[in-house]
Design a protein around this motif. Sequence first.
Motif, mmCIF file in Angstrom:
data_model
loop_
_atom_site.group_PDB
_atom_site.id
_atom_site.type_symbol
_atom_site.label_atom_id
_atom_site.label_comp_id
_atom_site.label_asym_id
_atom_site.label_seq_id
_atom_site.Cartn_x
_atom_site.Cartn_y
_atom_site.Cartn_z
ATOM 1 N N LEU A 1 -2.317 0.315 -2.929
ATOM 2 C CA LEU A 1 -1.037 0.810 -2.645
ATOM 3 C C LEU A 1 -0.798 2.214 -3.548
ATOM 4 O O LEU A 1 0.438 2.676 -3.494
ATOM 5 C CB LEU A 1 -0.038 -0.086 -3.228
ATOM 6 C CG LEU A 1 -0.030 -1.644 -2.439
ATOM 7 C CD1 LEU A 1 0.685 -2.471 -3.080
ATOM 8 C CD2 LEU A 1 0.043 -1.450 -0.914
ATOM 9 N N LEU B 1 1.736 5.465 -2.322
ATOM 10 C CA LEU B 1 2.707 4.980 -1.453
ATOM 11 C C LEU B 1 3.859 4.941 -2.073
ATOM 12 O O LEU B 1 4.157 4.513 -3.274
ATOM 13 C CB LEU B 1 2.266 3.818 -0.702
ATOM 14 C CG LEU B 1 0.872 3.878 0.136
ATOM 15 C CD1 LEU B 1 0.474 2.500 0.738
ATOM 16 C CD2 LEU B 1 1.093 4.741 1.409
ATOM 17 N N GLN C 1 -1.513 -3.497 3.501
ATOM 18 C CA GLN C 1 -0.327 -2.505 3.965
ATOM 19 C C GLN C 1 0.204 -2.893 5.137
ATOM 20 O O GLN C 1 1.508 -2.900 5.380
ATOM 21 C CB GLN C 1 -1.031 -1.017 4.033
ATOM 22 C CG GLN C 1 -1.552 -0.534 2.795
ATOM 23 C CD GLN C 1 -1.986 0.752 2.895
ATOM 24 O OE1 GLN C 1 -2.128 1.526 4.023
ATOM 25 N NE2 GLN C 1 -2.616 1.514 1.875
#
Length: 258
Positions: free
Chosen positions: A46, A49, A141
């Motif tokens: 992650l 992001l 995701q």
Amino acid sequence: MPADEPSAGEKSDIIRFGNKIDDRRQLKILVADDIEDNRTLIQLYLKHLPYRLDFARDGEEVIDSWRSRGPFDLILMDMHMPKVDGYQAVSKIREVERTEHLERTMIVALTASALKEDADRSVQAGCDRHLTKPITRESLQRAISDTVTEPTRAERGVGGPRPRVYIKRELEPLMANFIENRRSELDRLDQAVQAHDLSDIIRITHSIKGVAGTFGFARISELAQLVHDSAAEADMIKVRQSHANLREHWDRVEIVYS
């Protein structure tokens, strides 16, 4: 987890990303896993992001963080942790949400089992989605995106002119009973969705899709089938979305006798 920032040389269990991104655009995610390597892997997946992550190592820390650091947009919950496991933590969160009338927190279950029974157990405990380990960057995701994104009315294809169903005149004497029975079923379906009762959802939508199709309500039959299939997959995100579509279509449909 302790609320204070760690001193120099200490390792933090609270990891935040995207500091250069406006906080109003960040998703706040609580990641619960007792294995450090798994937490580190999720951190890597992650990275960069627009998510702000807090980490917890067991169910007790999940509940404490949810209470003291929330609200969270999403919890990624390992279901097998020490002290208090994920099932107990989810059940406790859902209980508090109900009794204190709090906004629902979306929860994705993380388990090493791909068995349908385990997916069903996660949903019954109150999870919205089940993700099987080992997880990939793409699957993680996608699960986050699917779970926290609700479709707009336009995306669901609702709104605009009322949908019409043309029914043969000879069926008119049967329609009052048909409508009353479907209303009763939809009320029971509302309760089943609220309770995450997958078996009831499947049973009720099986009845709705069959009878609605027989009487010429093709779209209602199709929408009931979507709810049925989503429940069979133990995907409560899709269940709620397709259930909302079914409910809205039913509330707006007009009958025209021909």
